[in-house]
Design an enzyme around this catalytic site. Structure first.
Site, PDB file in Angstrom:
ATOM      1  N   GLY A  51     -20.935 -93.090  78.964  1.00  0.00           N
ATOM      2  CA  GLY A  51     -20.956 -94.544  78.928  1.00  0.00           C
ATOM      3  C   GLY A  51     -20.873 -95.099  80.334  1.00  0.00           C
ATOM      4  CD  GLN A  56     -17.965 -97.760  84.616  1.00  0.00           C
ATOM      5  OE1 GLN A  56     -18.510 -97.802  83.516  1.00  0.00           O
ATOM      6  NE2 GLN A  56     -17.428 -96.653  85.094  1.00  0.00           N
ATOM      7  CB  CYS A  98     -13.358 -93.782  84.134  1.00  0.00           C
ATOM      8  SG  CYS A  98     -14.225 -95.313  84.499  1.00  0.00           S
ATOM      9  CG  LEU A  99     -19.340 -91.979  84.763  1.00  0.00           C
ATOM     10  CD1 LEU A  99     -20.769 -92.407  84.499  1.00  0.00           C
ATOM     11  CD2 LEU A  99     -19.268 -90.496  85.077  1.00  0.00           C
ATOM     12  CG  HIS A 140     -13.547 -95.948  78.653  1.00  0.00           C
ATOM     13  ND1 HIS A 140     -12.647 -95.063  79.217  1.00  0.00           N
ATOM     14  CD2 HIS A 140     -14.389 -96.302  79.664  1.00  0.00           C
ATOM     15  CE1 HIS A 140     -12.948 -94.897  80.500  1.00  0.00           C
ATOM     16  NE2 HIS A 140     -14.003 -95.637  80.801  1.00  0.00           N
ATOM     17  CD  GLU A 141     -18.172 -97.206  78.897  1.00  0.00           C
ATOM     18  OE1 GLU A 141     -18.373 -98.002  79.837  1.00  0.00           O
ATOM     19  OE2 GLU A 141     -17.833 -96.021  79.084  1.00  0.00           O
ATOM     20  CG  HIS A 144     -15.400-100.150  82.285  1.00  0.00           C
ATOM     21  ND1 HIS A 144     -14.725 -99.984  83.473  1.00  0.00           N
ATOM     22  CD2 HIS A 144     -15.633 -98.912  81.815  1.00  0.00           C
ATOM     23  CE1 HIS A 144     -14.567 -98.680  83.707  1.00  0.00           C
ATOM     24  NE2 HIS A 144     -15.102 -98.004  82.706  1.00  0.00           N
TER      25      HIS A 144
END
Ligand code: NI
Length: 180
Positions: A51, A56, A98-99, A140-141, A144
């Protein structure tokens, strides 16, 4: 699918935009999104990750891309203006990463099952519902888009530990590059 597309660079925490609430996508954003989404997928698959939310990559819009790659098949989703419309009272704990916090993981407890309403890239209203990895990824997304990172669900002690490790890791990476 996205082989010819230049991946958009992913921001690493701490960054102000990762802590900011993103704004709703409007029809006026259509052209921008058409260009952005393939670059977000390219960045997500390259990372690799499951994701990636617009903040991000430095874009304060309420949208994210997702692909849980069930059975190693590519199943891309674009979720625009997503909203959690139902959450289970039961919770589930999963390890998350997380990226924007690369290489660092922690157990996060969230509602076990959620239902999310969103617009797809054609502007059609859609719903997605699930538990397990899907529920964790959706939450999670969407976090963000509200400036919340998975570490914000942890104790201050654990969060500080992870953020310190991240800063150290990024400094070491930078030092390595400077030596070249
Ligand atoms: Ni993330």
């Amino acid at each position: 699918m996205t082989d010819h597309v230049q991946p958009i660079p992913i921001l690493i925490a701490p960054q102000a935009i990762l802590k900011a609430k993103a704004r709703a996508v409007t029809p006026a954003d259509a052209d921008r999104i058409r260009d952005l989404v393939p670059r977000m997928f390219a960045a997500m698959y390259k990372a690799p990750g499951i994701g990636l939310a617009a903040p991000q990559v430095g874009i304060g819009l309420r949208l994210f891309v997702m692909d849980l790659m069930p059975d190693d098949k590519v199943v891309p989703y674009v979720l625009i203006n997503p909203e959690i419309v139902a959450r289970s009272p039961e919770t589930a704990t999963r390890e998350e990463g997380c990226l924007s916090i690369p290489g660092l993981y922690a157990e996060v407890t969230r509602p076990a099952r959620v239902k999310v309403r969103y617009l797809d890239q054609a502007g059609i209203k859609q719903e997605i519902e699930g538990d397990g990895l899907l529920a964790a990824c959706l939450q999670h997304e969407i976090d963000h888009l509200d400036g919340i990172l998975f570490v914000d669900h942890l104790s201050t002690l654990k969060r500080n530990m992870i953020m310190r490790k991240l800063v150290k890791q990024q400094r070491e990476k930078r030092d390595l590059r400077d030596d070249d």
